[in-house]
Motif scaffolding. Structure first.
Motif, short mmCIF file in Angstrom:
data_model
loop_
_atom_site.label_atom_id
_atom_site.label_comp_id
_atom_site.label_asym_id
_atom_site.label_seq_id
_atom_site.Cartn_x
_atom_site.Cartn_y
_atom_site.Cartn_z
N GLU A 248 7.92 -18.06 -23.08
CA GLU A 248 7.69 -18.47 -21.70
C GLU A 248 7.50 -17.27 -20.78
O GLU A 248 6.66 -17.29 -19.87
CB GLU A 248 8.87 -19.32 -21.22
N ASP A 249 8.27 -16.20 -20.99
CA ASP A 249 8.23 -15.04 -20.10
C ASP A 249 7.40 -13.90 -20.68
O ASP A 249 7.61 -12.73 -20.35
CB ASP A 249 9.64 -14.56 -19.78
N THR A 250 6.44 -14.22 -21.54
CA THR A 250 5.62 -13.20 -22.17
C THR A 250 4.79 -12.42 -21.16
O THR A 250 4.46 -12.92 -20.07
CB THR A 250 4.69 -13.84 -23.22
N THR A 251 4.41 -11.20 -21.52
CA THR A 251 3.49 -10.39 -20.71
C THR A 251 2.09 -10.99 -20.79
O THR A 251 1.60 -11.29 -21.88
CB THR A 251 3.46 -8.94 -21.21
N ILE A 252 1.45 -11.17 -19.63
CA ILE A 252 0.12 -11.77 -19.56
C ILE A 252 -0.80 -10.85 -18.75
O ILE A 252 -0.40 -10.35 -17.69
CB ILE A 252 0.17 -13.16 -18.89
N GLU A 253 -2.02 -10.64 -19.24
CA GLU A 253 -3.01 -9.84 -18.52
C GLU A 253 -4.37 -10.51 -18.65
O GLU A 253 -4.74 -10.95 -19.74
CB GLU A 253 -3.08 -8.42 -19.07
N LYS A 254 -5.13 -10.56 -17.56
CA LYS A 254 -6.47 -11.12 -17.64
C LYS A 254 -7.35 -10.20 -18.49
O LYS A 254 -7.27 -8.97 -18.40
CB LYS A 254 -7.06 -11.30 -16.24
N LEU A 255 -8.21 -10.82 -19.31
CA LEU A 255 -9.07 -10.08 -20.23
C LEU A 255 -10.50 -10.03 -19.71
O LEU A 255 -11.05 -11.03 -19.26
CB LEU A 255 -9.10 -10.77 -21.59
N SER A 256 -11.11 -8.85 -19.81
CA SER A 256 -12.54 -8.71 -19.61
C SER A 256 -13.18 -8.54 -20.99
O SER A 256 -12.49 -8.35 -22.00
CB SER A 256 -12.85 -7.49 -18.75
N ARG A 257 -14.49 -8.58 -21.03
CA ARG A 257 -15.21 -8.38 -22.31
C ARG A 257 -14.88 -7.02 -22.92
O ARG A 257 -14.71 -6.88 -24.14
CB ARG A 257 -16.71 -8.51 -22.06
N GLU A 258 -14.78 -6.01 -22.07
CA GLU A 258 -14.49 -4.66 -22.55
C GLU A 258 -13.07 -4.55 -23.13
O GLU A 258 -12.81 -3.75 -24.02
CB GLU A 258 -14.65 -3.64 -21.41
N ASP A 259 -12.16 -5.36 -22.62
CA ASP A 259 -10.77 -5.32 -23.10
C ASP A 259 -10.62 -5.78 -24.54
O ASP A 259 -9.60 -5.50 -25.18
CB ASP A 259 -9.88 -6.22 -22.22
N MET A 260 -11.62 -6.47 -25.08
CA MET A 260 -11.50 -7.03 -26.43
C MET A 260 -11.37 -5.95 -27.49
O MET A 260 -10.95 -6.21 -28.61
CB MET A 260 -12.71 -7.92 -26.74
N ASN A 261 -11.74 -4.72 -27.16
CA ASN A 261 -11.69 -3.64 -28.15
C ASN A 261 -10.60 -2.61 -27.86
O ASN A 261 -10.59 -1.54 -28.45
CB ASN A 261 -13.06 -2.96 -28.23
N LYS A 262 -9.67 -2.95 -26.97
CA LYS A 262 -8.59 -2.03 -26.66
C LYS A 262 -7.48 -2.04 -27.70
O LYS A 262 -6.73 -1.08 -27.84
CB LYS A 262 -8.01 -2.34 -25.27
N SER A 263 -7.33 -3.17 -28.43
CA SER A 263 -6.30 -3.30 -29.45
C SER A 263 -6.92 -3.85 -30.72
O SER A 263 -7.94 -4.54 -30.68
CB SER A 263 -5.18 -4.23 -28.99
N ASP A 264 -6.29 -3.56 -31.86
CA ASP A 264 -6.81 -4.04 -33.14
C ASP A 264 -6.63 -5.55 -33.27
O ASP A 264 -7.56 -6.27 -33.60
CB ASP A 264 -6.11 -3.33 -34.29
N THR A 265 -5.42 -6.03 -33.05
CA THR A 265 -5.10 -7.45 -33.19
C THR A 265 -4.26 -7.89 -32.01
O THR A 265 -3.29 -7.22 -31.64
CB THR A 265 -4.32 -7.71 -34.50
N PHE A 266 -4.62 -9.01 -31.39
CA PHE A 266 -3.81 -9.55 -30.31
C PHE A 266 -4.12 -11.02 -30.11
O PHE A 266 -5.14 -11.53 -30.60
CB PHE A 266 -4.03 -8.77 -29.00
N ASN A 267 -3.23 -11.70 -29.41
CA ASN A 267 -3.42 -13.11 -29.09
C ASN A 267 -4.03 -13.24 -27.69
O ASN A 267 -3.76 -12.44 -26.81
CB ASN A 267 -2.08 -13.86 -29.11
N LEU A 268 -4.83 -14.28 -27.53
CA LEU A 268 -5.38 -14.58 -26.21
C LEU A 268 -5.29 -16.07 -25.96
O LEU A 268 -5.27 -16.87 -26.90
CB LEU A 268 -6.82 -14.08 -26.09
N TYR A 269 -5.21 -16.42 -24.68
CA TYR A 269 -5.42 -17.84 -24.35
C TYR A 269 -6.47 -17.93 -23.26
O TYR A 269 -6.71 -16.98 -22.50
CB TYR A 269 -4.12 -18.58 -23.99
N ALA A 270 -7.13 -19.08 -23.20
CA ALA A 270 -8.24 -19.28 -22.28
C ALA A 270 -8.05 -20.60 -21.54
O ALA A 270 -7.71 -21.61 -22.14
CB ALA A 270 -9.56 -19.29 -23.04
N ILE A 271 -8.24 -20.53 -20.23
CA ILE A 271 -8.03 -21.69 -19.35
C ILE A 271 -9.34 -22.03 -18.64
O ILE A 271 -10.01 -21.11 -18.14
CB ILE A 271 -6.92 -21.38 -18.32
N PRO A 272 -9.72 -23.29 -18.59
CA PRO A 272 -10.94 -23.66 -17.85
C PRO A 272 -10.87 -23.19 -16.40
O PRO A 272 -9.83 -23.32 -15.75
CB PRO A 272 -10.96 -25.20 -17.94
#
Length: 274
Positions: A248-272
């Protein structure tokens, strides 16, 4: 020291020599949801799983009581169960995993917590077109792996003796769960790099139902594949966010297209967006 050596030997053996592993029943007494039962796979490669109130409350951000949620790549159910408790006994969670050894544990977890959750386990992979697929893993005891149309070692050198079944999710939902579609609030995908292909295959469901999407940006994806994953989701009218863990209290950051290559593996969620 002896116990550490013994545990290390068990892990090495599990990686190299196939064996089926049983489950052990555990209970978690949670602050809000009370006693939650869980069948934990006694496989030395997986480690002990826990169900926490913070996990359930993470999913409650997206899933209301009575909703439909879908867990693709459910494994033994360690995210399926929290999703199902968030949806409640009036809701429904479909848990998909093609691995027959893992599926036995997922099946058991689907029988538990009947007063709090409703899980339907389905032993199949989600694919664009139905068919039979090869299953490979980096461990002989199949704690994790991926599928392919042709025999290959992309997901590891250990191949399951029998093929696994692939189904088209959109067709299955319209055939067997049509009445639930208006309640679809969340689709989670964790399939060892096949997430973007699965998301492409259910584009009609995403367009119509606009569920929240949880996916994994996988270690072995190329720069172009990671950017394609972003584009596929974003082009459906979604904002994407990095999150650190299913809490519930996880760290959250908005992702840009460029951010997709900042880490090897990570989770994302997407909201309409709307």
């Amino acid at each position: 020291m002896f116990e550490k050596l013994k545990a290390s030997f068990r892990r090495k053996k599990a990686r190299r020599v196939f064996a089926e592993y049983p489950y052990k029943m555990v209970q978690f007494d949670l602050e809000t949801d009370g006693i939650v039962e869980f069948a934990d796979w006694d496989n030395p490669l997986t480690g002990q799983k826990t169900i926490t109130q913070k996990e359930i409350d993470f999913f409650r951000k997206f899933v209301k009581n009575g909703d439909l949620a879908i867990d693709i790549g459910a494994n033994i159910g360690d995210t399926t169960v929290p999703m199902a408790i968030a949806a409640g006994k009036e809701g429904l969670v479909l848990g998909f995993d093609p691995n027959p050894y893992i599926f036995k544990i997922l099946q058991q977890n689907a029988t538990l917590n009947k007063g709090k959750a409703n899980i339907v386990p389905l032993q199949c992979a989600i694919t664009d077109t139905p068919g039979e697929f090869y299953y490979n893993s980096s461990e002989a005891s199949f704690s994790n792996g991926g599928i392919s149309r042709e025999p290959n070692t992309t997901h590891g050198k250990f191949q399951m003796q029998h093929t696994v079944r692939g189904v088209n999710l959109s067709a299955l939902l319209h055939k067997d769960y049509e009445s639930w579609l208006e309640k679809l609030s969340l689709i989670k995908v964790d399939t060892e790099g096949l997430d973007k292909e699965i998301i492409k295959s259910i584009s009609d469901v995403i367009k119509t139902c606009k569920p929240v999407i949880i996916a994994e940006c996988f270690l072995k994806l190329s720069k172009e594949e990671k950017e394609e994953l972003y584009d596929i989701i974003h082009d459906h009218g979604y904002d994407l966010f990095y999150f650190e863990d299913f809490l519930e209290d996880t760290t959250i950051e908005k992702l840009s297209r460029e951010d997709m290559n900042k880490s090897d593996t990570f989770n994302l969620y997407a909201i309409p967006k709307n």
